[in-house]
Design a protein around this motif. Structure first.
Motif, short mmCIF file in Angstrom:
data_model
loop_
_atom_site.label_atom_id
_atom_site.label_comp_id
_atom_site.label_asym_id
_atom_site.label_seq_id
_atom_site.Cartn_x
_atom_site.Cartn_y
_atom_site.Cartn_z
N TRP A 1 49.16 42.46 41.69
CA TRP A 1 50.32 42.23 42.53
C TRP A 1 50.50 42.64 44.09
N VAL A 2 50.00 41.74 44.59
CA VAL A 2 49.76 42.23 46.05
C VAL A 2 51.01 42.48 46.66
N TRP A 3 52.41 42.05 46.36
CA TRP A 3 53.69 42.35 46.69
C TRP A 3 53.89 43.44 46.54
N LEU A 4 53.67 43.84 45.25
CA LEU A 4 53.78 45.30 45.13
C LEU A 4 53.10 46.36 45.68
N TYR A 5 51.88 46.09 46.04
CA TYR A 5 51.03 46.95 46.79
C TYR A 5 51.45 47.01 47.99
N THR A 6 51.96 45.80 48.61
CA THR A 6 52.14 45.59 49.76
C THR A 6 53.53 46.58 50.21
N LEU A 7 54.36 46.44 49.19
CA LEU A 7 55.62 47.25 49.25
C LEU A 7 55.38 48.78 49.24
N PRO B 1 49.35 60.20 47.33
CA PRO B 1 48.08 59.76 47.24
C PRO B 1 47.65 58.16 46.90
N LEU B 2 48.85 57.55 46.39
CA LEU B 2 48.44 56.29 45.94
C LEU B 2 48.51 55.49 47.09
N ILE B 3 49.26 55.68 48.17
CA ILE B 3 49.39 54.93 49.28
C ILE B 3 48.01 54.26 49.79
N PRO B 4 47.10 54.92 50.20
CA PRO B 4 45.99 54.57 50.61
C PRO B 4 45.53 53.44 49.60
N ASP B 5 45.36 53.78 48.25
CA ASP B 5 44.80 52.94 47.08
C ASP B 5 45.56 51.68 47.08
N LEU C 1 53.57 50.81 52.18
CA LEU C 1 54.39 51.16 53.51
C LEU C 1 53.65 51.12 54.77
N GLY C 2 52.82 49.78 54.87
CA GLY C 2 52.11 49.40 55.82
C GLY C 2 51.00 50.53 56.35
N TYR C 3 50.38 51.09 55.38
CA TYR C 3 49.18 52.11 55.65
C TYR C 3 48.05 51.38 56.06
N GLN C 4 47.45 52.03 57.27
CA GLN C 4 46.54 51.26 57.66
C GLN C 4 45.20 52.26 57.71
#
Lengths: 179, 465, 309, 799
Positions: free
Chosen positions: B175-181, B160-164, B184-187
Motif C-alpha cells: 500500500w504505497v499510499w499508506l507508506y507515503t503517508l 523507527p518505522l518511518i525509514p522502513d 512523512l517525506g523521509y528521504q
C-alpha cells in the motif's frame, strides 16, 4: 510525485477531514436521536388564565398538597365540582367535567413534568421550607390559555439544580436528591 | 548516509511477506477470525444480559477478565521496555529484535485496556472515568499510565518505522499510499536521520519509567485494597518483574514463529534467542525469588485471613495449577535456560510457552483465591468461569494474534534500516568502544594495534550481549 | 525491487530517480521546522497535562458546603449516623433482612442466581458454626454496611460514585457507577453488592416497589443507605411540625431497626452524646467488626453476654 | 412514532456502531425510571397518596399486629403495629414477606371447576353461584341419603371465626368430621393442658417476670407458636433488666438457632425429653426442693391415693422415684450431673418454666412426655403465678345463638370420627394424619365430600402419596385457597379466598400475653376481582342447602356474623376501646387494629383448674375416665396395648410417664433418624412459594434446594460432600435432596427442614413433595399425636 513534498499537510488534511466527518456524524446523530418531549393531549381544555387571573385563585387551591407533600398533585374532580356543579360558562368542555363527576371518574389529566426515577424532589421542601414561588420554576401560569401539553421546565438538568442549590446555600449532597 | 535502498544484507525475506499472504496466512487468519467471532458473540451476550453471564459473584467480584488484564499488560512489557533498555544499553544485537517486540507492546496494551472495559458493568459509562475521574483512585492511575504508555509505545513504534516506510514507498511495495503517508517525506538525509535518532533515544529513555509505572500501578489496584494477600508492599516490583518475565516469553514465541514463517533464520539468529534466553533466565530467577519471598512471608506471618487463600493454593482447590505454575512455569524453564543446549530456538519456545501459561495462571491465582476467602467468615466463595469468559478471552488472544499477523504483512517485522545501520555505524562504533575498554596503548605500538581492524564485516559475530 | 539489492553501498544518498527532482531545496530553514516540532511537543504536553489535571481542577464535591439549616438532634451540629446491634437481644430471626429487602426494592435473586451466590442483602446475616458435635458454638451477626468513617470502598472509586456524605452515610450513587467493582473488592466486609443482571421485577412484584427508593439497573453497585429516605422523611415531618428531629424520632428509623422484634437495633446520632446510641457505644460489650483494619465502622455490635454476666 | 423509529434504529445500528459511543443504548427511555405498573385506577391524582392500614398478620397463628403502607393504591410495606402487645411494632421475616403472598403471580382470581381428569391441572372458571349451587346439590343429596356424616372439613384454622362457622355448619348439617391440624403441631402440649390442667388450650407465659427457661425441643426463636412475642420477651429478659439476666437452656438433639442463641444447649437423644423431665422431677422431690405448698394444696395425685372404690392408686411421687439421674443418663445421654444441676438451677432461679414444643411432644411417647414436662411446672409452683405459666383469658366475644339440629344432624354428628379420634385413639382430640387410611379403607364409613379450608394436606401432612390417593378417592373435593397448591391440584372445585391482607376477620391470637386481646384483620387493598371469604361461602352454602341448615345462618354475610360477635366486646365495656355503640367500636378497632384488656388476674385459684378434682391433676382423672369408656374391661385394654406396643400399664397411663419411643423403619434398613423441623421461615403453607423467605441469608447458596442436613462425620463415611444430591428413603417415600453438612446435627440423625419443595406445584405428580412426604404416619397410640420424630431413613449418594 508531488505528494511527497508536503506530506505533513496531507496528514493534517486527512486528520482534519476525519474529524470534521466525525463531528458531522455526531451532530446528525444527536439531532435525530435526541429524546424530545412530544406534546400530550389533555382531556379537558383547561385554562389556567381563566382560573388564576380571572377568578384569582391560588395555585395551592387546586394543587392542594404542594406545601405538605413531595407531590403537588392534581385536583380530584370533586374540587372542580365545587364551582362547576352549575354551569359557569359556555365552553364545550365544561359539561364534560360534570360527566366525569357523575360517572365517579377522575379526570385523566396527563402528567407532563417528570423527573428521572432516581431523583427525589419535594414540592413541600421547596415551597414550604425554601419559600419558593411556583412561578420560579413553572413560569407565568396565569397567562396560560391552553392546558399544559409539554414539560414547562425543559432545561432542568442536574447542573441547574446544583447551581440553584449553591446559590441559595442548600445542600448539594448527592443523597439529598438521589434515591 | 543511511541508505533507503542499499543494503549490505539480503532484505528479501523481510520484504517478501509485505502486502501478500500465502495459504497458511489465510487459513490462520480465517481460524483466528472465527475465534474472534465467537468472542464478539460472547461479549454481545454479556453486554445485553449483563455480567451475570460470567461466573463471577459475591464475593468473587473479579475473575478471568482481571487476570487477562494483568496478563496482557504484562505481555506488553515485552517490547517497548526491552527494546528501550537494550537501545539505551547500546546492545547491538537488539537490532533485528526491536520491531517485533514493540508491536507486541502496542497490541497487548490495547487488549489489556480492553479487558478492563470488558469487565465493566456499565461500559456505556466509560467516559465517566474522564468526565468525573477521581485521581485518588488507583484505577485513574491506571488509566493515565496505560494511556500514556500506549501513546508512548505507539510513537516509539512509529519513529523507527518511518525509514522502513520510506523504503517500502520507494520500492512501491504494497500500500504505497499508506507508506507515503507514514514516511512523512523521509528521504534519509543526514539531518532527518540525526533528528530521528535523537527522538528515538529520547523516547527510549522516557518509555522506561512509564513502562515500569504501568505495571506498578496495575499492582496497586490490588495492593491498595485491604484484601488478604493483596495488601503487600512487594506487589509493585513483583508485578513489574512478572511482566518482563512473561513479556520476554511472549516475545520469544513471536520471534520463533516469525523466523519460521518468514524464513528469517539469517536475520533472527540463534544468538538472538540465546541472548534473550539469558535475560529470561535472570527474570526466572528473579521471579522465583519474589514468589519465594511473598509466600514465605505470608506463611510465617500465619494471619488467618491470608492463610486461607494461601492454603487454598498450596493444598486446596488450586493446588494443581499452583504447583504446576511453580514447577512448570518457574523451575523447568530455569533448568532449560540454564544450559547452553537449552537456549536453542526449540528450548526457548518450550520454556516460553510454559512460562506464558504459568504466568496467566499466576495472575488468576492472585485474583481468585483471595476473593474466595474474604476477611469476614463467609462460606467459601465459588468461581466457575463460564463459556462467555473463556470465549471473550480466546477472542482477545485471537484478535491479538491476528493484528500481529496483519502488522507483519503490512510492515517489515524486522527494522531494516536499523539492521543496516548496525552494519554501517555500529561496527566502527563498537570497535571504538572496545578500544575504550582496553588499556591505553602507547603510541609507538603503531596504528595496527587491533588485529580485527581490517576484517570483512560479515565474518564477525556480535560479541556484546 | 530485487535489483536494488546489488546497488553499491558507497552511494548512500541516492533517492529514487523519479522522486529526486523536487527534493532539491529539500531542507527548509531549520528554525521554523524545529519551532514547529517544539510547538507540537508543547501542545502534546499541554494536552496530556490537561487530561491529567482535568479531574483535579473540577470543583470538589459539595461535601464541604454549608447545608441549609437543618434541624438535627443536638441542635445545629451535623449528625453522624450510626447503628448499634445488640447480639444478646438478637435471635437471628432475619426479620431485618426481609424488611430491608422490601423497603429498599432489593430484587429477588431466584434459584439460579442464589445458587451462584448473587443474592443481594443490604442487611445480611453472617453466621458461623465452630466445633464438633456436641461441643458447638454458633454465631449469627446481622450485617448491614458498616458506613466506615474511613471507608476503603470510597477511596478506590474511580468516578466518585460512592462517597461519605455530610452525615456520615457511605452513599452509593448508582447512576454514576461504571460497574468496575473495585469498591466491592475493596470492602473488607463484603457488604457491597453488584447487579449482575437486570433485576427481575415481574409485573406482580412491581406492585410492592417502594416509590421512595429507585430500582437499580444491571451493572451497578448498590448497598445499604441507612434508609436515607426514611431519615429525610422524618426530618421533613419534624420540620413540618416546626421542631427539631429528636433521638426518639430516629431511634428505630431504618427499616431493619423498625422491624426487629427483639429491639436489638438502635439507630442514632454518634455526635449527640445524649443519644441512646452514644450511650450504647460506651458499653463494655461494644465491639466493631475488624476494628484492627482502621476502617472506623459506625455499626457497633454489642457482644453476647453470658448468663449472670 | 418517533420513539419507534429511534428504537428501531438503535436496534439495528446500536451494537455495530459501538456500544461505547451511544450511552444507554438498548435500554428504556429513562434508564433511571422506577419501573412500576400503572396506577390501579390509571389516574395520576393518586400520585404521592399513601396511608397506613392496621391489620393482623396471617402468616402464622401468632396474630402479630401489623400496619401496611399503601402507596398509590399498592401495598408496599408491612410493619409491626406498635399498639399490639404480641409484637409491639416488631415483625419477623414471615410477616414482612406477606406482600409476596398478596402480589403472587400465581394467584387464583376466580372460582374454578375441574375440567378434565382429577389432577390434570385443567380448569374452567365458573361463577360463584354456579359453584356453590353445584356443591350444595351434592351435599343435599348426601344428607338425603343419610350419608351426611361423610362430609369432612380439614380446617387449617385452629381458632377463629371461620373455624366457628364451619363447626356450626357441620353441627347443623350433621357430621362429626371437623378436623384441625393440631395433632401434627401442638397436639401434645394441648392434651397435657387438657388432661392435667383442665383447659383445652395451650398455655401462655408471663415472660416479664420469668427468671429461668428450660426449653424441651422448643425452637423458641424459630417455629415456636409465639416466636416473635418470645423474641421480644427474651430481649427484655436478657437486657431489659439491669443486673438481672434470665437463663435460657435449650434441650434438643439438633443444634438449632435457638440452641446457638441459648445460654446453654443440652444435647439429647431424640424423643427422650420425657425421661429428662422425670429425672429433673426426681431430683426436685429427692432433695425436697419442689414447691410443696402448691403440690399439697393445689394438686391431685402427687402422693399415692385410694379411690372411692377402695382401689389404691400410684402417685406421681412413685413414678418419679424410678427416674434416678443415672437411669436418665442411660436413656437420654444427658449426663446425670447435668440433670442434677438443671434441677437445682431451676429452683434457685424461680419463677422458672419448662416449655415443650411440637418437636418435644411429637413422638409416639408424646402424651407422657408432654405431661412430664408440664408436671415440672407444677413441681416448681410455676402455674398461674407471676413469671409462670398462664391460661390465656379469652376476649368477651358474644356467642351466636345455639344451633338447633334436626334429627338427621344429630345422628350424623353422633357418628364416630373418620380419623379415629376418641375411638381407635381413645385420648385423641383429633388425629388428622390417620385420616387418609380411613378414606382408603372406607371404614367405618366412606368419606363423601372433603372441604380443604386453608389446608394443604398433601404438602403439609405426613404419609407421602397416601394423601393423594385419599383425595382421589373422595367424591367431591373443594379447596379454598388464594394460591394453587399440591392439594388443589386434586380438587374438583378451587374457590379463591382473599389473602389475609384482603379480608375481614377478628383474630384472637395464639395464647401469648395471658390477658384478653383481639385483633381485627381488615382489607388493606381491594381483593381481586372474583374472590370470596370462606365465611361468606359457608353462609351461602348453608343458604343454598335450605332449612334446617340455613336456619343456623341468619346473616346476610360473613360481616354480619362478625359484627354480631364483636358486639360482645363492645358491650363488655372493658379494655382499650370503650365506645357507646358497636359501630363506633368497630370503627375504632379498625383504626387501632387491636383491642386489649391489660392485666392478668393472678391468684384466682377459684376455677383455675377446671378438672374433676378442681385441682391440678398429676393423676388425670379425665384420662382414666376416657380409657374406661374406650375399653370395656382390663383384658381388652391389655390386648390393645400389646397390639400397639405400649409398655406402660395401669395407673401410669394417667400419670406423667415415660414410654420408650417407636420409630417407623428398622434400624438396620434405615440407619438415620429424621429430625424434621420447621425453620424460622416456615410461613403458613410452607416456604416454597415465597421467594423472600426462601432466600433468607441463613439458607445460603442452596436456599432454593430441598435439603437434608447431615453430620460431617456421617457424610464423610457415606462419601457425601456438601451440595451433593442424595437419595433419602423412608418407609413412607423417597426423595432426592441436596446434602447440607451441618456439625450441629447429631451423628446418626439427619435434619430435615420442612416447607421446601417445588413451586409451582406440578399437576399429576403422584409423589408427595416436600419434607412431609418422607415422614411416615406414626402416632402416639393412645393420644393420636403425630410422631414428627418417628421416621427412620436410608440416605445414600445419588449416582
Amino acid at each position: 510525485m508531488s505528494t511527497s513534498r508536503k506530506p505533513g499537510r496531507r496528514v493534517a488534511a486527512f486528520c482534519v477531514g476525519a474529524l470534521l466527518f466525525a463531528a458531522a456524524a455526531c451532530a446528525v446523530a444527536w439531532v435525530s436521536l435526541r429524546p424530545r418531549p412530544h406534546p400530550v393531549v389533555q382531556p379537558i381544555a383547561f385554562s389556567h388564565r381563566v382560573h388564576v387571573s380571572g377568578e384569582e385563585m391560588e395555585c395551592a387551591d387546586c394543587h392542594k398538597r404542594v406545601g405538605e407533600s413531595p407531590h403537588a398533585t392534581f385536583p380530584p374532580v370533586k374540587y372542580c365540582m365545587q364551582c362547576h356543579e352549575e354551569p359557569q360558562g359556555e365552553h364545550p368542555d365544561e359539561p364534560r367535567v360534570r360527566e366525569y363527576a357523575q360517572r365517579g371518574q377522575e379526570i385523566p389529566w396527563v402528567r407532563v413534568n417528570r423527573l428521572p426515577g432516581h431523583v427525589y424532589f419535594s414540592h413541600a421542601s421547596h415551597v414550604r421550607d425554601a419559600k419558593m414561588e411556583c412561578a420560579e420554576c413553572h413560569g407565568a401560569m396565569e397567562d396560560a390559555e391552553a392546558p399544559v401539553t409539554l414539560p414547562q421546565i425543559g432545561h432542568l438538568d442536574m447542573g441547574t439544580c446544583m447551581a440553584c442549590h449553591r446559590e441559595r446555600g442548600a445542600s448539594n449532597d448527592c443523597l439529598r436528591c438521589h434515591k | 548516509m543511511a541508505g533507503v535502498n542499499d543494503f549490505s544484507f539480503s532484505i528479501k525475506p523481510i520484504l517478501d511477506p509485505i502486502g501478500k499472504g500465502g495459504r497458511g496466512f489465510y487459513l490462520a487468519a480465517a481460524g483466528l477470525l472465527m475465534v474472534m467471532a465467537v468472542g464478539v458473540y460472547a461479549y454481545v451476550q454479556q453486554f445485553v444480559h449483563g455480567l451475570g453471564t460470567t461466573g463471577m459473584n459475591r464475593p468473587v467480584y473479579w475473575g478471568v477478565y482481571m487476570a487477562n488484564f494483568v496478563f496482557f499488560i504484562g505481555i506488553s512489557h515485552a517490547g517497548t521496555l526491552i527494546s528501550a533498555i537494550l537501545r539505551v544499553a547500546n546492545a547491538e544485537w537488539r537490532r533485528p529484535v526491536t520491531r517485533c517486540a514493540e508491536v507486541i507492546t502496542v497490541f497487548a496494551l490495547i487488549f489489556g485496556a480492553l479487558s478492563v472495559i470488558i469487565d465493566l458493568g456499565r461500559p456505556d459509562r466509560l467516559l465517566f472515568v474522564i468526565q468525573h475521574g477521581r485521581l485518588q483512585s488507583p484505577i485513574l492511575w491506571d488509566v493515565c499510565c496505560i494511556s500514556t504508555y500506549l501513546t508512548g509505545s505507539l510513537i516509539y513504534l512509529y519513529l523507527p518505522l518511518i525509514p522502513d516506510c520510506a523504503i517500502l514507498r520507494d520500492r512501491k511495495i504494497g500500500w504505497v499510499w499508506l507508506y507515503t503517508l507514514l514516511a512523512l517525506g523521509y528521504q534519509g538525509t543526514q539531518r532527518q536521520k540525526h533528528r530521528l535518532e535523537f527522538w528515538i533515544s529520547v523516547m527510549a529513555i522516557l518509555i522506561i519509567p512509564i513502562a515500569i509505572s504501568v505495571h506498578t500501578v496495575v499492582a496497586y489496584i490490588y495492593a491498595t485494597t485491604l484484601q488478604p494477600g493483596w495488601h503487600s508492599t512487594i506487589f509493585g516490583p513483583y508485578f513489574v518483574v512478572g511482566a518482563i518475565f512473561s513479556g520476554l516469553a511472549g516475545l520469544m514465541i513471536a520471534m520463533a514463529i516469525i523466523r519460521k514463517a518468514f524464513h528469517l533464520e539469517g536475520i533472527l539468529k540463534d544468538i538472538h534467542f540465546n541472548n534473550l534466553a539469558l535475560i529470561l533466565l535472570v527474570m526466572t530467577a528473579l521471579m522465583i525469588y519474589f514468589t519465594f519471598n511473598i509466600y514465605l512471608v505470608e506463611i510465617t506471618g500465619n494471619e488467618p485471613s491470608i492463610m486461607a487463600s494461601v492454603m487454598e493454593k498450596v493444598t486446596g482447590e488450586f493446588a494443581l495449577p499452583f504447583w504446576g505454575m511453580i514447577v512448570g512455569g518457574f523451575l523447568v524453564p530455569l533448568v532449560i535456560l540454564s544450559f547452553p543446549k537449552g537456549r536453542t530456538v526449540t528450548g526457548c519456545v518450550v520454556a516460553s510457552v510454559l512460562i506464558l501459561v504459568s504466568m496467566w495462571i499466576e495472575r488468576f491465582l492472585i485474583v481468585v483465591p483471595t476473593l474466595i476467602h474474604p476477611r469476614l467468615p463467609w462460606p467459601t466463595g465459588i468461581y466457575n468461569p463460564t463459556w462467555v469468559e473463556w470465549s471473550v478471552t480466546a477472542g482477545c488472544l485471537a484478535a491479538f494474534a491476528l493484528l500481529y499477523m496483519l502488522f507483519a504483512r503490512v510492515f517489515p517485522i524486522v527494522s531494516i534500516w536499523e539492521v543496516q545501520e548496525g552494519v554501517d555505524v555500529a561496527i566502527p562504533e563498537i570497535n571504538k568502544r572496545f578500544e575504550g575498554y582496553m588499556p591505553d596503548v602507547p603510541d609507538e605500538a603503531g596504528s595496527a594495534a587491533f588485529p580485527w581492524e581490517g576484517m570483512p564485516p560479515h565474518g564477525r559475530g556480535e560479541r556484546e550481549p | 525491487m530485487a535489483s536494488d539489492e546489488s546497488a553499491p553501498r558507497s552511494n548512500p544518498v541516492s533517492p529514487a530517480p523519479a522522486r529526486s527532482a523536487p527534493t532539491q531545496p529539500e531542507a527548509p530553514p531549520p528554525n521554523p521546522e524545529r519551532r514547529g516540532a517544539l510547538r507540537q511537543i508543547a501542545a502534546l504536553a499541554a494536552g496530556a497535562a490537561a487530561f491529567v489535571a482535568l479531574p483535579l481542577l473540577r470543583p470538589r464535591r459539595a461535601l464541604a458546603q454549608e447545608d441549609a439549616p437543618s434541624p438535627a438532634p443536638g441542635g445545629t451540629r451535623k449528625p453522624r449516623w450510626g447503628m448499634a446491634i445488640d447480639l444478646d437481644r438478637c435471635t437471628a430471626c432475619q426479620g431485618c433482612v426481609v424488611a430491608c429487602k422490601t423497603e429498599n426494592n432489593v430484587p429477588i435473586a431466584g434459584a439460579d442466581q442464589t445458587e451462584r451466590g448473587r443474592g443481594i442483602f443490604w442487611m445480611d446475616m453472617l453466621q458461623t458454626e465452630e466445633g464438633e458435635y456436641p461441643d458447638l458454638k454458633g454465631q449469627f451477626i446481622p450485617t448491614p454496611c458498616n458506613h466506615c468513617d474511613n471507608a476503603p470502598c470510597v477511596k478506590v472509586c474511580p468516578v466518585g460514585a460512592t462517597y461519605i456524605n455530610e452525615e456520615g452515610i457511605v452513599a452509593q450513587m448508582w447512576a454514576r457507577c461504571i460497574g468496575c467493582r473495585f469498591c466491592t473488592t475493596a470492602c473488607p466486609y463484603t457488604r457491597r453488592y453488584f447487579n449482575w443482571q437486570a433485576p427481575d421485577w415481574s409485573e406482580a412484584a412491581r406492585h410492592t416497589l417502594n416509590p421512595n427508593v429507585a430500582t437499580r439497573p444491571k451493572g451497578v453497585v448498590e448497598k445499604c443507605t441507612f434508609c436515607h429516605h426514611r431519615i429525610r422523611q422524618a426530618r421533613e415531618t419534624a420540620r413540618a411540625e416546626g421542631r427539631a428531629m429528636t433521638d426518639a424520632d430516629v431511634r428505630r428509623l431504618p427499616a431493619c431497626a423498625q422491624a426487629c422484634p427483639a429491639d436489638a437495633i438502635t439507630f442514632g446520632d454518634l455526635n449527640d452524646p445524649e443519644s441512646e446510641l452514644s450511650q450504647l457505644a460506651k458499653s463494655p460489650r461494644a465491639v466493631r467488626l475488624q476494628e484492627e483494619l482502621g476502617t472506623h465502622p459506625k455499626v457497633i455490635y454489642l457482644r453476647e453476654a453470658k448468663w449472670q454476666e | 412514532m418517533e420513539g419507534v423509529t429511534r428504537r428501531g434504529f438503535l436496534k439495528g445500528a446500536g451494537v455495530a456502531a459501538g456500544a461505547f459511543l451511544l450511552p444507554g443504548c438498548g435500554e428504556e427511555e429513562d434508564p433511571y425510571a422506577l419501573r412500576r405498573p400503572a396506577l390501579p385506577d390509571g389516574s395520576s391524582g393518586m400520585l404521592g397518596q399513601e396511608k397506613w392500614v392496621p391489620s393482623v398478620c396471617g402468616q402464622c397463628q401468632a396474630g402479630c399486629g401489623i400496619r401496611v403502607r399503601v402507596a398509590e393504591g399498592r401495598a408496599v410495606k408491612i410493619e409491626g403495629n406498635p399498639a399490639c402487645p404480641v409484637n409491639r411494632g416488631g415483625l419477623g421475616p414471615k410477616g414482612q414477606a406477606g406482600l409476596g403472598m398478596l402480589y403472587h403471580p400465581d394467584r387464583i382470581l376466580a372460582p374454578r371447576r375441574r375440567d378434565g381428569e382429577r389432577g390434570s391441572g385443567r380448569w374452567k372458571e365458573v361463577g360463584w353461584d354456579e359453584a356453590i349451587g353445584e356443591i350444595a346439590s351434592v351435599l343435599r343429596d348426601l344428607r338425603a341419603r343419610g350419608e351426611g356424616r361423610g362430609v369432612v372439613v380439614l380446617d387449617g384454622e385452629p381458632r377463629g371465626m371461620t373455624r366457628d362457622l364451619w363447626a356450626r355448619f357441620l353441627d347443623a348439617y350433621g357430621s362429626p368430621n371437623h378436623m384441625d391440624h393440631r395433632a401434627t403441631s401442638d397436639g401434645g402440649k394441648l392434651l397435657a393442658m387438657t388432661y392435667m390442667h383442665g383447659v383445652p388450650e395451650i398455655p401462655a407465659y408471663d415472660w416479664e417476670r420469668t427468671r429461668y427457661v428450660l426449653g424441651f425441643g422448643a425452637s423458641l426463636f424459630e417455629s415456636w407458636c409465639q416466636s416473635i412475642h418470645l423474641t421480644r420477651a427474651s430481649s427484655h429478659l436478657r437486657r431489659g433488666m439491669p443486673g438481672r439476666r434470665v437463663k435460657f437452656v435449650q434441650v434438643s438433639p439438633r443444634f438449632s438457632v435457638t440452641a446457638a442463641k441459648a445460654d446453654e444447649w443440652v444435647p439429647i437423644e431424640p424423643a427422650t425429653y420425657g425421661a429428662l423431665a422425670l429425672g429433673i422431677g426426681h431430683v426436685l422431690v429427692r432433695d425436697g426442693i419442689f414447691d410443696a405448698d402448691f403440690v399439697r394444696e393445689r394438686s391431685f395425685g402427687f402422693e399415692p391415693w385410694t379411690g372411692e372404690d377402695g382401689r389404691a392408686h400410684r402417685g406421681f411421687r412413685d413414678v418419679l422415684a424410678e427416674y434416678m439421674p443415672d437411669r436418665v443418663e442411660a436413656l437420654t445421654h444427658v449426663p446425670a450431673r447435668t440433670v442434677e444441676r438443671l434441677a437445682h438451677e431451676m429452683v434457685d432461679n424461680r419463677p422458672a418454666v419448662a416449655l415443650a414444643d411440637g418437636g418435644a411432644a411429637a413422638a409416639t411417647n408424646g402424651l407422657g412426655t408432654a405431661m412430664s414436662i408440664h408436671a415440672l411446672n407444677a413441681l416448681l409452683g410455676s402455674l398461674e403465678c407471676p413469671g409462670g405459666l398462664l391460661v390465656q383469658r379469652p376476649a368477651p366475644l358474644a356467642s351466636w345463638a345455639a344451633v338447633e339440629p334436626d334429627d338427621a344432624a344429630r345422628a350424623g354428628a353422633a357418628a364416630p370420627r373418620l380419623d379415629g379420634a376418641g375411638v381407635s385413639r381413645p385420648l385423641a382430640r383429633g388425629c388428622i394424619q390417620e385420616f387418609p387410611e380411613a378414606v382408603l379403607s372406607g371404614k367405618p364409613y366412606p368419606a363423601r365430600a372433603l372441604f380443604l379450608n386453608r389446608s394443604n394436606p398433601v404438602f403439609s401432612k405426613p404419609g407421602g402419596g397416601r394423601w393423594i390417593e385419599a383425595l382421589r378417592k373422595v367424591d367431591l373435593v373443594v379447596s379454598f385457597s388464594p394460591l394453587p397448591d399440591e392439594s388443589t391440584i386434586w380438587a374438583d372445585f378451587v374457590l379463591p379466598e382473599p389473602t389475609y391482607l384482603e379480608r375481614w376477620e377478628p383474630v384472637e391470637p395464639v395464647p401469648s400475653v395471658g390477658y384478653p386481646i383481639l385483633g381485627l384483620r381488615q382489607p388493606v387493598v381491594d381483593p381481586p376481582r372474583d374472590s370470596l371469604a370462606v365465611g361468606d361461602v359457608v353462609i351461602r352454602l348453608a343458604r343454598a342447602l335450605g332449612d334446617p341448615v340455613a336456619r343456623a345462618f341468619p346473616w346476610d354475610g360473613y360481616r354480619d356474623a362478625i359484627v354480631e360477635r364483636l358486639k360482645g366486646v363492645q358491650e363488655a365495656q372493658t379494655g382499650s376501646i370503650l365506645e357507646p355503640t358497636t359501630q363506633k367500636f368497630i370503627r375504632k378497632l379498625q383504626q387501632e387494629g387491636i383491642w386489649e384488656a391489660r392485666g392478668y388476674p393472678f391468684g384466682q385459684w377459684e376455677g383455675a383448674f377446671p378438672t374433676a378434682s378442681g385441682k391440678f391433676e398429676f393423676f388425670s382423672q379425665a384420662i382414666e375416665k376416657r380409657l374406661a369408656a374406650a375399653f370395656p374391661d382390663a383384658s381388652s385394654m391389655e390386648a390393645w396395648l400389646v397390639a400397639q406396643g405400649v409398655q406402660t400399664r395401669g395407673d401410669d397411663l394417667c400419670l406423667p410417664h415415660w414410654e420408650p419411643p417407636q420409630f417407623a423403619g428398622g434400624e438396620v434398613d434405615y440407619p438415620f433418624l429424621l429430625v424434621a423441623y420447621r425453620g424460622v421461615a416456615y410461613a403458613e403453607g410452607g416456604i416454597r412459594h415465597l421467594p423472600r423467605l426462601r432466600e433468607l441469608p441463613s439458607a445460603g447458596r442452596d436456599a432454593w434446594r430441598e435439603r437434608v442436613e447431615l453430620n460431617p462425620s456421617d457424610a464423610h463415611r457415606l462419601g457425601i460432600r456438601g451440595g451433593d444430591g442424595v437419595r433419602v428413603e423412608t418407609p413412607a417415600g423417597r426423595r432426592r435432596l441436596t446434602a447440607f453438612l451441618h456439625p450441629g446435627v447429631r451423628p446418626g440423625t439427619a435434619g430435615l427442614p420442612l416447607g421446601y419443595g417445588e413451586w409451582p406445584p406440578r399437576p399429576g405428580v403422584l409423589e408427595a413433595p416436600g419434607g412431609y412426604g418422607l415422614l411416615a404416619v406414626a402416632s402416639d397410640p393412645l393420644a393420636g399425636i403425630f410422631a414428627l420424630q418417628g421416621t427412620r431413613a436410608r440416605i445414600g449418594k445419588e449416582a
